[in-house]
Design a protein around this motif. Sequence first.
Motif, mmCIF file in Angstrom:
data_model
loop_
_atom_site.group_PDB
_atom_site.id
_atom_site.type_symbol
_atom_site.label_atom_id
_atom_site.label_comp_id
_atom_site.label_asym_id
_atom_site.label_seq_id
_atom_site.Cartn_x
_atom_site.Cartn_y
_atom_site.Cartn_z
ATOM 1 N N TRP A 1 0.837 -1.203 0.000
ATOM 2 C CA TRP A 1 0.000 0.000 0.000
ATOM 3 C C TRP A 1 0.875 1.258 0.000
ATOM 4 O O TRP A 1 0.573 2.237 -0.672
ATOM 5 N N GLY A 2 1.960 1.227 0.752
ATOM 6 C CA GLY A 2 2.875 2.367 0.802
ATOM 7 C C GLY A 2 3.484 2.662 -0.557
ATOM 8 O O GLY A 2 3.579 3.817 -0.966
ATOM 9 N N LEU A 3 3.897 1.611 -1.271
ATOM 10 C CA LEU A 3 4.470 1.810 -2.606
ATOM 11 C C LEU A 3 3.452 2.440 -3.555
ATOM 12 O O LEU A 3 3.804 3.305 -4.361
ATOM 13 N N ALA A 4 2.211 2.014 -3.465
ATOM 14 C CA ALA A 4 1.169 2.603 -4.314
ATOM 15 C C ALA A 4 1.061 4.105 -4.042
ATOM 16 O O ALA A 4 0.970 4.913 -4.967
ATOM 17 N N GLY A 5 1.079 4.486 -2.777
ATOM 18 C CA GLY A 5 1.019 5.903 -2.419
ATOM 19 C C GLY A 5 2.247 6.666 -2.864
ATOM 20 O O GLY A 5 2.149 7.774 -3.394
ATOM 21 N N LEU A 6 3.408 6.072 -2.689
ATOM 22 C CA LEU A 6 4.660 6.749 -3.031
ATOM 23 C C LEU A 6 4.799 6.959 -4.535
ATOM 24 O O LEU A 6 5.296 7.993 -4.983
ATOM 25 N N LEU A 7 4.331 6.006 -5.315
ATOM 26 C CA LEU A 7 4.559 6.036 -6.764
ATOM 27 C C LEU A 7 3.382 6.587 -7.581
ATOM 28 O O LEU A 7 3.480 6.688 -8.803
ATOM 29 N N HIS A 8 2.291 6.955 -6.938
ATOM 30 C CA HIS A 8 1.070 7.272 -7.690
ATOM 31 C C HIS A 8 1.202 8.451 -8.658
ATOM 32 O O HIS A 8 0.498 8.514 -9.653
ATOM 33 N N ASP A 9 2.088 9.390 -8.384
ATOM 34 C CA ASP A 9 2.277 10.541 -9.284
ATOM 35 C C ASP A 9 3.645 10.519 -9.966
ATOM 36 O O ASP A 9 4.177 11.559 -10.354
ATOM 37 N N LEU A 10 4.195 9.338 -10.139
ATOM 38 C CA LEU A 10 5.515 9.161 -10.732
ATOM 39 C C LEU A 10 5.654 9.860 -12.085
ATOM 40 O O LEU A 10 6.718 10.369 -12.426
#
Length: 180
Positions: A44-53
């Motif tokens: 879940w953290g990775l999804a949040g961190l990468l969502h605006d990549l």
Amino acid sequence: MTRQEALELLKQHVSNKNLINHCIACEAIMKRLAKHFGEDEEVWGLAGLLHDLDYDYTKDKPEEHGYKSVEILGNSVSEEIKNAILAHCEKKTPETLMEKALYAVDPTSGFIVAAALIKPEKKLAVVDVEFLKNRFKEKGFARGANREQMKSCENIGLSLEEFYSLSLEAMKSIAEEIGL
């Protein structure tokens, strides 16, 4: 992909420090929500961190936002994460708990930052849930933070108050890292 690899990738593709901080804030909130729901905090953290990549590439081409992130990520993350990234920007209907959560989290982190910045101290420490609830009602406050999208937290079984409480707790835990 590890958290460190994801952060390095984010910094490689996103030039705006405030947007990097937004992604770090979304990561923290997503991890807190995962803990609340008994889900995988790292995923879940990775999804949040990468969502605006892909923001630097798509800021003038919103129709490509999300798709470019998925392209950049390739096979380095799960389909689950890529689907959450697509769902946050309405390129797919949010279906899973994680997709629905990221959809609600995205505007919320900016809303909470805006609430901190209007306080004289400009710190998250002085923001509380009641203050956020009152600002939510003010249409002129943080206009860019979509109220309906934040309120979609109800689709994951949380009232706006509960959602703000968990989100604020998460962001306060990383306040120093994001300069608030």
